[in-house]
Design a protein around this motif. Structure first.
Motif, PDB file in Angstrom:
ATOM      1  N   PRO A  36     -13.783  -4.667  -6.709  1.00 17.65           N
ATOM      2  CA  PRO A  36     -12.760  -3.875  -6.247  1.00 17.65           C
ATOM      3  C   PRO A  36     -13.335  -2.667  -5.861  1.00 17.65           C
ATOM      4  O   PRO A  36     -13.899  -1.939  -6.603  1.00 17.65           O
ATOM      5  CB  PRO A  36     -11.600  -3.735  -7.145  1.00 17.65           C
ATOM      6  N   TRP A  74      -6.356 -12.526   2.109  1.00 13.90           N
ATOM      7  CA  TRP A  74      -7.638 -12.159   1.911  1.00 13.90           C
ATOM      8  C   TRP A  74      -8.286 -11.815   3.467  1.00 13.90           C
ATOM      9  O   TRP A  74      -8.320 -13.062   4.142  1.00 13.90           O
ATOM     10  CB  TRP A  74      -8.569 -12.629   1.157  1.00 13.90           C
ATOM     11  N   ILE A  96      -3.189  -6.371  -8.700  1.00 16.63           N
ATOM     12  CA  ILE A  96      -4.243  -6.794  -7.542  1.00 16.63           C
ATOM     13  C   ILE A  96      -5.665  -6.472  -8.164  1.00 16.63           C
ATOM     14  O   ILE A  96      -6.404  -7.327  -7.962  1.00 16.63           O
ATOM     15  CB  ILE A  96      -3.860  -6.068  -6.424  1.00 16.63           C
ATOM     16  N   VAL A  97      -5.807  -5.395  -8.754  1.00 21.10           N
ATOM     17  CA  VAL A  97      -7.241  -5.020  -9.290  1.00 21.10           C
ATOM     18  C   VAL A  97      -7.714  -6.252 -10.379  1.00 21.10           C
ATOM     19  O   VAL A  97      -8.857  -6.688 -10.055  1.00 21.10           O
ATOM     20  CB  VAL A  97      -7.274  -3.687  -9.830  1.00 21.10           C
ATOM     21  N   THR A 114      -9.272  -2.347  -2.607  1.00 20.50           N
ATOM     22  CA  THR A 114      -8.048  -2.822  -3.288  1.00 20.50           C
ATOM     23  C   THR A 114      -7.230  -1.649  -3.500  1.00 20.50           C
ATOM     24  O   THR A 114      -7.824  -0.453  -3.965  1.00 20.50           O
ATOM     25  CB  THR A 114      -8.290  -3.480  -4.534  1.00 20.50           C
ATOM     26  N   GLU A 147     -10.606  -7.084   2.595  1.00 19.99           N
ATOM     27  CA  GLU A 147      -9.766  -6.292   1.856  1.00 19.99           C
ATOM     28  C   GLU A 147      -8.462  -7.269   1.612  1.00 19.99           C
ATOM     29  O   GLU A 147      -8.792  -8.410   2.102  1.00 19.99           O
ATOM     30  CB  GLU A 147      -8.909  -5.306   2.885  1.00 19.99           C
ATOM     31  N   GLU A 148      -7.520  -7.034   1.066  1.00 21.07           N
ATOM     32  CA  GLU A 148      -6.388  -7.872   1.000  1.00 21.07           C
ATOM     33  C   GLU A 148      -5.181  -7.119   1.070  1.00 21.07           C
ATOM     34  O   GLU A 148      -4.979  -5.984   0.740  1.00 21.07           O
ATOM     35  CB  GLU A 148      -6.227  -8.386  -0.607  1.00 21.07           C
ATOM     36  N   ASN A 149      -4.236  -7.794   1.920  1.00 18.91           N
ATOM     37  CA  ASN A 149      -3.087  -7.096   2.563  1.00 18.91           C
ATOM     38  C   ASN A 149      -2.184  -8.319   3.017  1.00 18.91           C
ATOM     39  O   ASN A 149      -2.455  -9.287   3.695  1.00 18.91           O
ATOM     40  CB  ASN A 149      -3.279  -6.085   3.409  1.00 18.91           C
ATOM     41  N   ASP A 154       0.936  -1.059   0.107  1.00 19.73           N
ATOM     42  CA  ASP A 154       0.066   0.118   0.009  1.00 19.73           C
ATOM     43  C   ASP A 154       0.757   1.079   0.179  1.00 19.73           C
ATOM     44  O   ASP A 154       1.979   1.325   0.019  1.00 19.73           O
ATOM     45  CB  ASP A 154      -1.033   0.039   1.368  1.00 19.73           C
ATOM     46  N   MET A 169      -8.568  -9.475  -8.630  1.00 20.72           N
ATOM     47  CA  MET A 169      -9.914  -9.423  -7.584  1.00 20.72           C
ATOM     48  C   MET A 169     -10.868  -9.577  -8.679  1.00 20.72           C
ATOM     49  O   MET A 169     -11.860 -10.185  -8.587  1.00 20.72           O
ATOM     50  CB  MET A 169     -10.095  -8.154  -6.767  1.00 20.72           C
ATOM     51  N   SER A 182     -12.047   1.219  -4.306  1.00 18.60           N
ATOM     52  CA  SER A 182     -10.715   1.859  -3.844  1.00 18.60           C
ATOM     53  C   SER A 182     -11.015   2.793  -2.693  1.00 18.60           C
ATOM     54  O   SER A 182     -11.961   3.745  -2.745  1.00 18.60           O
ATOM     55  CB  SER A 182     -10.024   2.583  -5.063  1.00 18.60           C
TER      56      SER A 182
END
Ligand code: NA
Ligand code: NA
Lengths: 347, 168, 427
Positions: A205, A168, A194-195, A188, A225-227, A7, A198, A207
């Motif tokens: 997605p 996720w 990433i987008v 996202t 979310e994903e991280n 991020d 998804m 934002s």
């Protein structure tokens, strides 16, 4: 497809509560590092090393470590000045500065400005686990992939893990197969790979700025979310999420970008020290990340239901997201031969 | 002389309409993105980038007109204390400093663009040099506007002196 | 200290009257050419970096929303609405001025816009009703400082840009300090007006007038609520919320108040881009300074200096307040924030002060600078409206500015004032 691997790093700045204690402001004036300077000259060579993550985070710690070992091994012939927390600019700007030679090195997860070929590491489900990823990014294929940055005057001296595998989390249901992601509003970051993943898996997605994500999850602006685990931990997303799937669906590389002209201007022995220490730094950096990851996992496994994918389950995701690989190859962003070489090596 | 005046007149009008349109486009597109996201569930990475570029354009082309409209933020408190005849001299010094700064920055901008301008932007896949180029163009136009403005001031002073001379 | 030469040269240029952006540019060019010519090639990138910020894009849109509200007849409706709000305690136009500023502050993110919009209507009205002109102008400028403290706030966007804090949380952090300033200023206005018999007699209560004034007022108050809620819940980015605000302003201006005409759009957009670019170019050039300061490791040096002073946290904070006030007195808000925040933030972190609290401190402190001579943008705006000397306006505003100062102290020494609301809603 650019931005930092975990991020917007600039957003992360707030998490730093550590004042840079390492006093880098030694009695050294920043003088020009012309190529004709030899290792035996009195005047040390300055290596300005910048990054956009907060002071005290794993990236910063490992660069401080790099400073230590470089200065020791070169007997102070090279002095590394570390500029953390985006003091000298956002990541793409730092890369520009390395290209122009105003700073000597940067660690940043931006690939548009260096070589899109590096995005090959970010292809969904390319690596099943850490061991696979490390065997590639520390091996000869990594050098081959990084060759492309030479064109813009940058040399990659080592490649590490940008922050751990991305996972996720969500509030609706445990994600065991691609259908579970269908229709979920997933927050996202604006990173293409990433987008696209998804979207390929059927999620919507959404934002939301990184620093507003916690509230967005809480209020239902996004379902999930994903991280990487570390981000989920530091941003306390686990407090407002019910399910986590250990999908290991994506990992971002953390290349060490060094200005080629500067590196080549160094005497051979110093140049080798820089390259060796870069590799050592990235190994240390990786170990810090995994340590932190374990700590956070311990903290949050009680507040979320953890799903671990079986081999067959994982295969379904792989099949569903293959289209992303094809897209990236078709657009000429990454090279098919690199993908093939990686897959072959992992066999 | 007439030719230059016409050119500036055209530039004034053109820049004004251009900037007003960009500002309008920016506002409308921001509203549309919110709508698309929450009603239609669509997000485009490149739209955010496009809006940012439009905003940057309003900044760089806007500062040119700021010269004409005297909108640049400056501290005129001390400047206003300067007595009559010295004023035009102070103004000329200020203009010289500003023009020097603008021209210098425009020149080094070209070096910067040359060195890093070939990178593709992540959303629109546009070479950055086509966006960066706004900056030197804006600085050169601003310098021209600064020069025009100081010439106009000189002209006023000249007329005043002539009038005063005529009376005695 | 080479850096002092840079700063000294910058100040000379500013005083001479060179636009602030170009004062930064010229002094940096001279400094770099002398001390580090290899860095000159960084200048364009730094300027570009400042103008290339997604957060700050909310600024022109807030300016636009404010302009639309003005043209749509909102200002006079806010004033009418405020008259009913001060009626229960028999307040007059002085109190109305403060209350209207609080509401207007929730629409415009800028104090200067607040001064010009409300001042041009209220200063003549107050003078007509027998208030001394200086008092009217003093109340106007002092109360307009809330424009940048009560959310939304353009300076908060700049603070977010410089510190990496969340815009939504920052907006919430400013709300209570802003309201505290407003309430205490109302009390002071009331006491002074009562003592000097400024309070006029009241007109008869008109139920019909009351009803539609309430409706108009509610529509106006809804706007800041929309902005703050949408930003802090993550529904919209600051930029998007400003876009929504502009849309809202057009809709109620055109459909409810029926005062907005399409042909007014052109001059509004023109004013917006002029305001926006005059601010943005400063934001851009400020990045040069913060870069030079960072390369010279000034933030660390400053942090070490303060943290090694053996005088205790409270005294350090007091020194920092004085520095903030001093800088706010001589430099405009935008460059003050963009230059000072990167330098002082490490000190604050070292003292264990939350970035949000520091944001509230910076914003409250810089707001005071808007009404202190010689350089105060709100004073300038007010002199244009009422033709008084800035020193006279400043003297009249002193009792109210005292409120700002006390709130600044409270924000500094009582973290809960800025942090309670963001923690309550966002944690
Ligand atoms: Na406000
Ligand atoms: Na004011």
């Amino acid at each position: 497809s650019n931005k930092s691997n975990d991020d917007s790093a600039k957003d992360d700045t707030k998490k730093s509560d550590v004042v840079n204690e390492n006093d880098t402001s030694e009695e050294v004036t920043s003088n020009k590092n012309d190529g004709d300077e030899k290792s035996e000259t009195k005047e040390p060579i300055i290596m300005k090393f910048a990054h956009a993550h907060p002071a005290g985070c794993p990236r910063d710690q490992s660069i401080q470590y790099f400073k230590e070992i470089v200065e020791e091994k070169t007997n102070g012939n090279i002095i590394v000045e570390v500029y953390p927390a985006g003091q000298l600019g956002k990541e793409p700007e730092l890369v520009e500065a390395v290209k122009m030679g105003t700073i000597e090195a940067v660690r940043a997860g931006v690939f548009d400005a260096t070589a899109t070929e590096l995005m090959v590491y970010t292809m969904p489900f390319l690596f099943e686990n850490l061991k696979d990823f490390q065997s590639i990014c520390r091996g000869p294929i990594a050098d081959e992939i990084a060759e492309a940055t030479k064109e813009v005057g940058i040399t990659v001296t080592a490649t590490g893990d940008g922050g751990g595998f991305r996972q996720w989390t969500n509030n609706v249901r445990p994600i065991k197969e691609p259908d579970d992601l269908k229709g979920l509003k997933m927050r996202t970051p604006p990173i293409d790979s990433i987008v696209q993943t998804m979207e390929a898996l059927g999620a919507n997605p959404v934002s939301v700025p990184y620093v507003e994500t916690y509230m967005g999850l809480k209020t239902g602006v996004a379902d999930g979310e994903e991280n990487p685990i570390i981000n989920i931990g530091t941003m306390k997303f686990y407090e407002v999420q019910k399910y986590i799937t250990m999908a290991n669906y994506q990992v971002h590389p953390d290349p060490v970008y060094v200005n080629t002209e500067w590196l080549e201007s160094l005497p051979e022995d110093l140049k080798d020290i820089i390259i060796d220490c870069s590799k050592e730094m990235m190994e240390y950096s990786d170990s810090l990340i995994y340590e932190a990851e374990e700590k956070y996992m311990e903290e949050m496994k009680n507040s979320m239901e953890v799903t671990i994918l079986s081999a067959e389950e994982r295969q379904k995701f792989i099949d569903a997201s293959k289209v992303v690989w094809d897209n990236f190859v078709d657009q000429g962003l990454i090279k098919k031969e690199h993908l093939d070489a990686i897959l072959e090596e992992l066999e | 002389m007439k030719y230059i005046k016409d050119m500036f007149k055209f530039l004034d009008k053109f820049l004004e309409i251009f900037n007003v349109s960009l500002m309008g486009i920016m506002a409308v597109s921001v509203i549309i993105t919110v709508f698309m996201r929450y009603v239609l569930n669509i997000t485009f990475i490149w739209v955010e980038e496009l809006i940012t570029f439009v905003f940057i354009a309003t900044t760089y082309f806007g500062i040119v007109l700021c010269v004409k409209e005297k909108e640049h933020i400056e501290i005129d408190f001390f400047r206003n204390l300067v007595p009559g005849k010295l004023k035009i001299i102070t103004e000329s010094i200020i203009t010289t400093i500003v023009v020097f700064t603008l021209v210098y920055l425009a020149v080094i901008s070209f070096g910067w663009i040359d060195k890093v301008g070939n990178t593709l932007s992540s959303g629109l896949k546009l070479k950055y040099k086509y966006v960066y180029i706004m900056m030197p163009i804006s600085f050169i136009l601003s310098a021209l506007y600064e020069i025009r403005s100081i010439i106009q001031k000189w002209f006023v002073v000249k007329v005043q002196i002539e009038k005063a001379g005529g009376r005695t | 200290m080479n850096i002092l030469i840079l700063i000294g040269f910058f100040l000379v240029l500013v005083v001479l009257g060179v636009p602030i952006a170009y004062s930064i540019g010229a002094s940096s060019i001279v400094y770099l050419s002398m001390h580090a010519p290899q860095f000159c090639c960084m200048l364009p990138q730094r300027i570009w970096s400042g103008t290339n910020s997604f957060i700050i894009m909310a600024m022109p849109l807030f300016v636009l929303a404010g302009e639309l509200m003005n043209t749509g007849g909102i200002t006079k409706r806010i004033i009418n609405f405020s008259m009913y709000l001060v009626r229960p305690f028999k307040g007059g136009l002085g109190e109305v001025n403060v209350v209207a500023s609080m509401i207007f502050g929730g629409i415009s993110g800028s104090s200067v816009a607040d001064t010009s919009a409300l001042g041009s209507v209220l200063i003549p009205q107050m003078t007509e009703k027998g208030y001394p002109k200086a008092f009217s102008a003093g109340v106007t400028v002092a109360s307009s400082t809330m424009g940048m403290i009560i959310p939304p706030s353009i300076p908060m966007l700049m603070y977010a840009m410089a510190s990496g804090e969340s815009v939504g949380s920052l907006f919430l952090a400013g709300l209570i300090p802003g309201i505290m300033i407003g309430v205490s200023q109302i009390a002071i206005v009331y006491l002074i007006s009562k003592k000097n018999n400024y309070h006029p007699t009241f007109e008869k209560f008109d139920r019909k007038h009351f009803a539609y004034t309430m409706k108009d007022g509610t529509l106006a108050i809804l706007m800041p609520i929309i902005i703050v809620v949408s930003v802090s819940t993550g529904i919209a980015t600051a930029t998007e919320s400003a876009g929504i605000a502009a849309l809202y302003a057009i809709i109620i201006g055109a459909l409810v108040y029926k005062e907005f005409k399409l042909k007014k759009l052109y001059p509004i957009l023109k004013r917006t881009f002029l305001t926006s670019s005059s601010i943005m170019i400063i934001v851009g050039f400020s990045m040069i300074f913060s870069w030079i300061l960072a390369v010279e490791q000034v933030p660390q040096i400053v942090a070490d200096f303060f943290l090694n002073m053996n005088i205790g946290k409270n005294w350090i904070l007091l020194i920092l307040i004085i520095i903030i006030l001093f800088i706010g007195t001589f430099i405009d808000v935008a460059p003050a924030l963009l230059l000072v925040v990167p330098i002082l933030l490490p000190v604050m972190k070292g003292l264990g002060i939350d970035g949000l609290q520091f944001g509230a401190m910076m914003i409250t402190g810089c707001a005071i600078g808007l009404v202190t001579p010689p350089i105060g943008m709100c004073l300038n705006a007010a002199t244009k409206v009422c033709k008084l000397q800035i020193t006279d306006i400043f003297k009249a505003s002193l009792p109210f500015i005292a409120c700002n100062f006390i709130v600044l102290l409270l924000v500094t020494y009582v973290p809960a004032i800025s942090l309670w609301l963001p923690n309550l809603l966002l944690k």
